[in-house]
Design an enzyme around this catalytic site. Structure first.
Site, PDB file in Angstrom:
ATOM      1  N   ASP A  95       7.129 -14.143  13.117  1.00  0.00           N
ATOM      2  CA  ASP A  95       6.311 -14.751  12.062  1.00  0.00           C
ATOM      3  C   ASP A  95       6.393 -16.272  12.123  1.00  0.00           C
ATOM      4  O   ASP A  95       5.549 -16.958  11.516  1.00  0.00           O
ATOM      5  CB  ASP A  95       6.837 -14.316  10.684  1.00  0.00           C
ATOM      6  CG  ASP A  95       5.953 -13.293  10.006  1.00  0.00           C
ATOM      7  OD1 ASP A  95       4.746 -13.277  10.275  1.00  0.00           O
ATOM      8  OD2 ASP A  95       6.500 -12.516   9.205  1.00  0.00           O
TER       9      ASP A  95
ATOM     10  N   GLN B 254       7.310  -7.723   6.173  1.00  0.00           N
ATOM     11  CA  GLN B 254       5.999  -7.886   5.524  1.00  0.00           C
ATOM     12  C   GLN B 254       6.175  -8.508   4.130  1.00  0.00           C
ATOM     13  O   GLN B 254       7.007  -8.057   3.332  1.00  0.00           O
ATOM     14  CB  GLN B 254       5.305  -6.514   5.424  1.00  0.00           C
ATOM     15  CG  GLN B 254       3.894  -6.559   4.902  1.00  0.00           C
ATOM     16  CD  GLN B 254       2.899  -7.269   5.842  1.00  0.00           C
ATOM     17  OE1 GLN B 254       3.053  -7.249   7.056  1.00  0.00           O
ATOM     18  NE2 GLN B 254       1.894  -7.893   5.275  1.00  0.00           N
TER      19      GLN B 254
ATOM     20  N   LYS C 192      -0.702  -3.070  12.491  1.00  0.00           N
ATOM     21  CA  LYS C 192       0.192  -3.783  13.406  1.00  0.00           C
ATOM     22  C   LYS C 192       0.879  -2.794  14.339  1.00  0.00           C
ATOM     23  O   LYS C 192       0.961  -3.020  15.552  1.00  0.00           O
ATOM     24  CB  LYS C 192       1.240  -4.580  12.622  1.00  0.00           C
ATOM     25  CG  LYS C 192       0.697  -5.851  12.010  1.00  0.00           C
ATOM     26  CD  LYS C 192       1.662  -6.474  11.012  1.00  0.00           C
ATOM     27  CE  LYS C 192       1.003  -7.667  10.323  1.00  0.00           C
ATOM     28  NZ  LYS C 192       1.740  -8.147   9.158  1.00  0.00           N
TER      29      LYS C 192
END
Ligand code: GUN
Length: 294
Positions: free
Chosen positions: A121, A98, A54
């Site tokens: 997200d 995460q 990422k």
């Protein structure tokens, strides 16, 4: 006729180029560089790889990447303090914590603490509610990736029978809501669904997100259907001691029936990271009150 294999790697590369153009435009016209902060708690090996990828893609797209690592025994308070700092930091436009988190940290409390405007997200209840009511907000990356792939294969999705296998908060439910917004007739199938093969055979668009290696068989597929495989399952390879990745769909068998199908790896996976960059650009544009070009 065998199915068209949808090349998620190539499609994602094109999408990242469009994001990069958008980022260049923001720098030129608004003197703004979008920033994405990724928080990793602990040292889960898979999570470490994802976070590294990422960060690399973020920098390639011309954005700033901020990586924050906390030890596996970090307290919930220390993570909350870090998130509060990122929420207040004007250089940070997107925040991703995460998952999974270590057991001493309550996941829902952490997801609720991320500012909804920076929640790339799409997991905050405000963004979940916006999606459920068909209003603009930040949409989870994997469902967004599925939608883009489906539109690439089919053009308009209006009126199609879509079946989603799996009802997770991260993929199944949000992808079903996105497809409803596109005017599909949506069925969400799950572990208690009766006669799952028959349900799947109704699908013009089948999205598999269950986490069971090669569960979807050729005789579950309506001839010509578009099949999107979200699964990433590691299984033993033929060679002793080696492993390989497979999806939730028996790709080889289903490819002779489907019209288009995504491979694993190289389908939804690369698109998911590209969609994270899309969301970061969208968050940065929303902060300026401008429309994102992607
Ligand atoms: N871990 C596995 N998938 C995801 C995801 O989509 N977002 C976050 N934050 N963590 C994950």
């Amino acid at each position: 006729m065998p199915a068209r294999l949808m090349d998620g790697t190539a499609f994602a590369a094109k999408l990242r180029e469009r994001v990069k153009d958008g980022v260049d435009g923001l720098r030129r016209d608004h003197d703004l560089v979008p920033g994405l902060a990724v928080v990793l708690v602990g040292d889960n090996p898979a999570s470490r790889v994802y976070v590294k990828n990422k960060a690399a893609r973020t920098v390639e797209a011309g954005m700033r990447s901020f990586e924050h690592r906390l030890p596996a025994n970090a307290s919930e308070e220390s993570l909350m303090a870090l998130i509060a700092g990122l929420n207040a930091d004007p250089a940070v436009h997107g925040i991703l914590v995460q998952l999974p988190l270590p057991p001493q940290i309550q996941e829902s409390a952490v997801l609720n603490a991320v500012a909804p405007a920076k929640d790339v997200d799409g997991f905050h209840p405000i963004n979940v509610g916006l999606l459920a009511t068909g209003k603009p907000g930040l949409v989870p990356c994997t469902p967004l990736a599925c939608l883009m792939l489906a539109k690439e294969a089919l053009g308009t999705l209006e009126g199609l029978d879509a079946v989603v296998i799996g009802r997770s908060n991260i993929v199944g439910k949000p992808v079903a809501q996105l497809l409803l917004t596109e005017n599909c007739t949506v069925t969400v199938a799950h572990s208690k669904t009766r006669d799952l093969p028959a349900v799947c055979r109704r699908a013009d668009l089948l999205i598999a997100a269950v986490g069971r290696p090669e569960m979807v068989k050729a005789d579950w597929i309506k001839p010509g259907a578009t099949v999107i495989d979200v699964g990433i399952n590691r299984v033993d390879a033929a060679e002793a001691g080696k492993t390989r990745l497979v999806g939730d769909v028996d790709t080889l068998a289903c490819a002779s029936i489907a019209g288009a199908i995504t491979p694993v790896p190289g389908g939804v996976g690369p698109m998911t990271i590209a969609c994270l960059l899309v969301n970061t650009l969208r968050a940065a544009c929303a902060g300026l009150g401008t429309q994102s070009p992607v």
